[in-house]
Structures are given as structure tokens and as C-alpha cells.
Design a protein around this motif. Structure first.
Motif, mmCIF file in Angstrom:
data_model
loop_
_atom_site.group_PDB
_atom_site.id
_atom_site.type_symbol
_atom_site.label_atom_id
_atom_site.label_comp_id
_atom_site.label_asym_id
_atom_site.label_seq_id
_atom_site.Cartn_x
_atom_site.Cartn_y
_atom_site.Cartn_z
ATOM 1 N N CYS A 169 5.294 1.972 -2.363
ATOM 2 C CA CYS A 169 4.030 1.240 -2.284
ATOM 3 C C CYS A 169 4.037 -0.035 -3.126
ATOM 4 C CB CYS A 169 2.872 2.128 -2.735
ATOM 5 S SG CYS A 169 2.548 3.525 -1.644
ATOM 6 N N ILE A 170 4.977 -0.130 -4.060
ATOM 7 C CA ILE A 170 5.005 -1.278 -4.970
ATOM 8 C C ILE A 170 5.206 -2.607 -4.254
ATOM 9 C CG2 ILE A 170 6.269 -2.340 -6.892
ATOM 10 C CD1 ILE A 170 6.741 0.448 -8.018
ATOM 11 N N PRO A 171 6.236 -2.759 -3.374
ATOM 12 C CA PRO A 171 6.389 -4.064 -2.709
ATOM 13 C C PRO A 171 5.211 -4.437 -1.820
ATOM 14 C CG PRO A 171 7.862 -2.419 -1.761
ATOM 15 C CD PRO A 171 7.306 -1.840 -3.012
ATOM 16 N N VAL A 172 4.603 -3.432 -1.164
ATOM 17 C CA VAL A 172 3.427 -3.703 -0.327
ATOM 18 C C VAL A 172 2.271 -4.196 -1.180
ATOM 19 C CG1 VAL A 172 1.784 -2.704 1.301
ATOM 20 C CG2 VAL A 172 4.157 -1.945 1.331
ATOM 21 N N THR A 173 2.075 -3.554 -2.327
ATOM 22 C CA THR A 173 0.992 -3.954 -3.234
ATOM 23 C C THR A 173 1.223 -5.353 -3.796
ATOM 24 O OG1 THR A 173 0.706 -1.630 -3.874
ATOM 25 C CG2 THR A 173 -0.291 -3.295 -5.295
#
Length: 204
Positions: A169-173
Motif C-alpha cells: 500500500c505504500i507506493p499507492v499512498t
């Protein structure tokens, strides 16, 4: 230019100054550098995003034919075709592929634009909004595809899946945090009320 034109006297639009320039010609000549900077920024943004979109297309296209677990040798069907996680994998892979393709097409449309003054009013901002939105969607569904493939491989072991899903979820966030304010600003400036207050007193 349309914003300035909306608050001046219509009779002044065709009035020439001492150099023989009407209002539109004067505005264009005074803001030529702004037009050039806008073109350079648009091209740089579109080029960078096209590269990202093309990479996602390549990854998602390859993933569709290298399904996790492989195929049954006798029938040729995927081994895990009856698992719900496999359905999620295929659907999210297809969505990511189609949305990234749409994104690349939009950014190519920006790169091949003529960059006339009127293009910056609706055409170019609309393409940029669609391109960034579909690129974000393709990145998000790519992460879903990855997580679904992981669930198939580890056979539902939550102690492995949950940490990796959180990391995915980090790159999307980050992408959303970086690009969402830009999307909002472009949308408001393109389809909003304008840069001038509508209650502003006219010049005539």
C-alpha cells in the motif's frame, strides 16, 4: 486570457494601442514565456508518466500469461483457477492493463498536441486529469494483482500476507499524496468558477 477578457469592456477588445496591437495580441506577446513553460512542463510530465505506464503494461501483460502456480499439464488450465484469489488476480490484472493503456494513450495525446493557447483551456488539462487518474488506478490494481498472486502462492498464510499487503500500500499512498493535490488543482482551474471572483466588479 478568457478570464481577463470576461471582465473588460467588450469594445476594448478590438482597440489597438500605439504599437498597433489589440488586447489579445498584447496578452499573447506578454505571456509567451508562460506558454512555453507550460508546454515544457506538460511534455516533461507526460514523458515521465508514459514511461511508468508502459512499464505497467509490460508487467501486467506478462503476468496474465505467467499465472501463479502454473498450468495443469493435461488440460492446460491454471492449477488454481477455481480459487477466489485467482479470480481477483485475473480481474485486477486486466483492469490494470486496460487503465495503464488508457493512461499511456492520454499522455501520448499530450505529447502530440499542437500546444495552442486554446488547448491549455480544456483539451490538455482534461487529458492530464484522465491520464493521471488512470495511472493511479493502474498502480493500485497492480498492487492488488501482486497481493492476489501472493495469496495463491502462500495458500492463505495471514502472517505472511498481511505485512506484505501493508507494504504494497505504500507506493499507492505515496503516489496519491504526491499527485492528488495536483489533480484537484487542475480540475478546479479547468472546470471550476475561474481564477477571478464572479462577484468582482467589471472594468466597464
Amino acid at each position: 486570457m478568457q478570464e481577463v477578457e470576461s471582465i473588460i469592456n467588450p469594445t476594448d477588445k478590438d482597440f489597438a494601442n500605439v504599437k498597433g496591437q489589440i488586447a489579445r495580441e498584447l496578452f499573447t506577446s506578454d505571456h509567451a514565456d508562460l506558454l512555453l513553460k507550460g508546454e515544457e512542463w506538460m511534455k516533461a510530465t507526460a514523458t515521465s508518466c508514459t514511461v511508468v505506464g508502459a512499464l505497467i503494461i509490460t508487467i501486467m501483460f506478462t503476468a496474465a500469461f505467467t499465472v501463479p502456480g502454473g498450468y495443469v499439464q493435461e488440460s492446460g488450465y491454471p492449477i488454481f483457477k477455481d480459487k477466489e484469489s485467482f479470480t481477483v488476480f485475473i480481474v485486477s490484472d486486466a483492469i490494470s492493463l486496460f487503465s495503464s493503456s488508457t493512461s499511456v494513450l492520454m499522455f501520448l495525446g499530450i505529447l502530440t498536441s499542437r500546444y495552442a493557447e486554446e488547448d491549455f483551456l480544456k483539451s490538455l488539462p482534461t487529458k492530464l486529469i484522465i491520464g493521471l487518474s488512470t495511472l493511479f488506478f493502474s498502480i493500485a490494481t497492480m498492487m492488488v494483482t501482486f497481493c492476489a498472486a501472493l495469496m495463491i502462492i502462500v495458500d492463505g498464510k495471514l502472517q505472511i500476507i498481511i505485512p506484505i499487503v501493508l507494504v504494497a500500500c505504500i507506493p499507492v499512498t505515496f503516489f496519491m499524496m504526491l499527485q492528488f493535490p495536483l489533480l484537484v488543482e487542475i480540475f478546479v482551474s479547468t472546470y471550476g468558477p475561474g481564477i477571478f471572483n464572479k462577484k468582482l466588479k467589471r472594468w466597464y
